[in-house]
Design an enzyme around this catalytic site. Structure first.
Site, PDB file in Angstrom:
ATOM      1  N   ASP A 182     -27.506  -5.205  -7.024  1.00 53.79           N
ATOM      2  CA  ASP A 182     -27.747  -4.658  -8.376  1.00 53.79           C
ATOM      3  C   ASP A 182     -28.435  -3.302  -8.252  1.00 53.79           C
ATOM      4  O   ASP A 182     -29.495  -3.215  -7.614  1.00 53.79           O
ATOM      5  CB  ASP A 182     -28.631  -5.618  -9.175  1.00 53.79           C
ATOM      6  CG  ASP A 182     -27.957  -6.973  -9.360  1.00 53.79           C
ATOM      7  OD1 ASP A 182     -26.895  -7.015 -10.005  1.00 53.79           O
ATOM      8  OD2 ASP A 182     -28.479  -7.977  -8.838  1.00 53.79           O
ATOM      9  N   ASP A 231     -21.853   1.343  -4.795  1.00 50.10           N
ATOM     10  CA  ASP A 231     -21.029   2.370  -5.456  1.00 50.10           C
ATOM     11  C   ASP A 231     -21.918   3.270  -6.326  1.00 50.10           C
ATOM     12  O   ASP A 231     -21.414   3.926  -7.235  1.00 50.10           O
ATOM     13  CB  ASP A 231     -19.909   1.721  -6.296  1.00 50.10           C
ATOM     14  CG  ASP A 231     -20.452   0.852  -7.412  1.00 50.10           C
ATOM     15  OD1 ASP A 231     -21.569   0.306  -7.254  1.00 50.10           O
ATOM     16  OD2 ASP A 231     -19.779   0.708  -8.450  1.00 50.10           O
ATOM     17  N   ASP A 260     -33.558 -17.582  -4.192  1.00 45.48           N
ATOM     18  CA  ASP A 260     -33.896 -16.179  -3.919  1.00 45.48           C
ATOM     19  C   ASP A 260     -33.908 -15.993  -2.390  1.00 45.48           C
ATOM     20  O   ASP A 260     -34.567 -16.763  -1.679  1.00 45.48           O
ATOM     21  CB  ASP A 260     -35.297 -15.923  -4.507  1.00 45.48           C
ATOM     22  CG  ASP A 260     -35.790 -14.496  -4.328  1.00 45.48           C
ATOM     23  OD1 ASP A 260     -35.303 -13.787  -3.426  1.00 45.48           O
ATOM     24  OD2 ASP A 260     -36.700 -14.107  -5.089  1.00 45.48           O
ATOM     25  N   THR A 275     -14.753  -6.208  -2.739  1.00 43.81           N
ATOM     26  CA  THR A 275     -15.413  -7.239  -3.567  1.00 43.81           C
ATOM     27  C   THR A 275     -15.129  -7.001  -5.057  1.00 43.81           C
ATOM     28  O   THR A 275     -14.625  -5.952  -5.458  1.00 43.81           O
ATOM     29  CB  THR A 275     -16.948  -7.245  -3.357  1.00 43.81           C
ATOM     30  OG1 THR A 275     -17.514  -6.160  -4.099  1.00 43.81           O
ATOM     31  CG2 THR A 275     -17.324  -7.137  -1.884  1.00 43.81           C
TER      32      THR A 275
HETATM   33  C1  LIG Z   1     -23.955  -6.767  -8.490  1.00 44.79           C
HETATM   34  S1  LIG Z   1     -23.780  -8.405  -7.858  1.00 44.79           S
HETATM   35  C2  LIG Z   1     -22.641  -8.201  -6.489  1.00 44.79           C
HETATM   36  C3  LIG Z   1     -21.882  -9.467  -6.179  1.00 44.79           C
HETATM   37  C4  LIG Z   1     -20.871  -9.351  -5.022  1.00 44.79           C
HETATM   38  N1  LIG Z   1     -21.541  -9.019  -3.778  1.00 44.79           N
HETATM   39  C5  LIG Z   1     -19.798  -8.335  -5.307  1.00 44.79           C
HETATM   40  O1  LIG Z   1     -19.815  -7.252  -4.695  1.00 44.79           O
HETATM   41  O2  LIG Z   1     -18.926  -8.608  -6.148  1.00 44.79           O
HETATM   42  C6  LIG Z   1     -25.347  -8.651  -7.029  1.00 44.79           C
HETATM   43  C7  LIG Z   1     -25.666 -10.127  -6.800  1.00 44.79           C
HETATM   44  O3  LIG Z   1     -26.890 -10.237  -6.077  1.00 44.79           O
HETATM   45  C8  LIG Z   1     -27.563 -11.397  -6.533  1.00 44.79           C
HETATM   46  N2  LIG Z   1     -28.990 -11.267  -6.174  1.00 44.79           N
HETATM   47  C9  LIG Z   1     -29.843 -10.309  -6.570  1.00 44.79           C
HETATM   48  N3  LIG Z   1     -31.061 -10.494  -6.048  1.00 44.79           N
HETATM   49  C10 LIG Z   1     -30.980 -11.617  -5.280  1.00 44.79           C
HETATM   50  C11 LIG Z   1     -31.920 -12.329  -4.494  1.00 44.79           C
HETATM   51  N4  LIG Z   1     -33.195 -11.908  -4.395  1.00 44.79           N
HETATM   52  N5  LIG Z   1     -31.514 -13.441  -3.854  1.00 44.79           N
HETATM   53  C12 LIG Z   1     -30.229 -13.865  -3.959  1.00 44.79           C
HETATM   54  N6  LIG Z   1     -29.288 -13.226  -4.695  1.00 44.79           N
HETATM   55  C13 LIG Z   1     -29.656 -12.123  -5.358  1.00 44.79           C
HETATM   56  C14 LIG Z   1     -27.290 -11.402  -8.021  1.00 44.79           C
HETATM   57  O4  LIG Z   1     -27.432 -12.695  -8.577  1.00 44.79           O
HETATM   58  C15 LIG Z   1     -25.843 -10.916  -8.085  1.00 44.79           C
HETATM   59  O5  LIG Z   1     -24.916 -11.985  -8.099  1.00 44.79           O
END
Ligand SMILES: C[S@@+](CC[C@H](N)C(=O)[O-])C[C@H]1O[C@@H](n2cnc3c(N)ncnc32)[C@H](O)[C@@H]1O
Length: 233
Positions: free
Chosen positions: A138, A174, A115, A211
């Protein structure tokens, strides 16, 4: 042996911005996590090696939520004079990134599957980051889940402390509603100046690769918002 762990999540970060889903993992990803992660994982390095990574004359760029790592790989290949730290709790994605980092023989990428809040508290020194990038966090679009959104005032205050003077924070999303929320949160942190002329969004700068989640959003007809701010010098 990891020097920091998920148990170290502070009370303040008790509400997580993610749900850990290991999903299916290929044999290659499993091998990468057991054999390559110890070599590339910043939190498994000695304190001296961590210090060298952040203290070097090379600007450090942090990507939070790097997914499969496509964007950080492209950026590390095009900005070879910079160091990159790519963080995501999604371990299959980190496995994929490690496989590519090794096969492309990139030496300017470190990773972490923790995290980000744990790294901000325990590993990343204040005043050490040239740029922080959060691409398509997210959106947690249901109102009852908004508290899970990563971009909140306390989180961005910790990011601000980690940036060098004039360091950049670059967020892209987005989701119009999340974009508005991000601009609103940023307005509460006056030391981060929005670089867009109207204080809100810019179009994608050429140094940001498209991405995987962005392509998914574009296919659904979503608009993309880039929000770029710079720390006071
Ligand atoms: C919607 S995805 C976007 C992935 C990539 N950036 C893309 O645009 O294709 C969001 C990512 O953030 C990661 N994530 C969310 N909260 C996080 C945290 N506190 N620490 C590390 N990663 C995190 C999730 O596991 C996920 O893979």
């Amino acid at each position: 042996m990891k020097t920091v762990s998920e148990e170290q999540t502070t009370k303040h970060h008790a509400i997580r911005s993610f749900v850990r889903r290991e999903g299916r993992m290929t044999a290659g990803q499993k091998r990468a996590l057991s054999e390559l992660l110890p070599r590339f994982d910043i939190s498994q390095q000695s304190k001296q090696k961590q210090k060298d990574f952040f203290d070097s004359s090379r600007p450090v760029e942090l990507e939070i939520g790097c997914g499969n790592g496509d964007a950080v790989l492209a950026m590390a290949e095009s900005r070879t004079e910079h160091n990159f730290l790519a963080v995501d709790v999604h371990r299959p994605g980190i496995g994929k990134l490690l496989i590519e980092t090794e096969s492309r023989q990139l030496t300017n990428i470190s990773v972490s599957d923790l995290d980000i809040n744990i790294l901000l508290t325990n590993v990343i020194p204040d005043g050490s980051l040239f740029r922080v990038m959060i691409f398509f966090p997210d959106p947690w679009h249901k109102k009852k889940h908004h508290k899970r959104r990563l971009i909140q005032v306390p989180f961005l205050s910790s990011i601000l402390a980690k940036l060098i003077p004039s360091g950049e924070l670059h967020i892209a999303t987005d989701w119009q509603d999340y974009a508005d929320h991000i601009v609103n949160v940023l307005e509460q942190i006056p030391a981060l100046h929005n670089v867009s002329e109207n204080g809100s969004y810019t179009s994608r700068p050429t140094h940001r690769p498209e991405t995987r989640f962005e392509r998914r959003g574009l296919k659904l007809g979503h608009e993309v918002f880039d929000i770029i701010t710079r720390k006071s010098s």
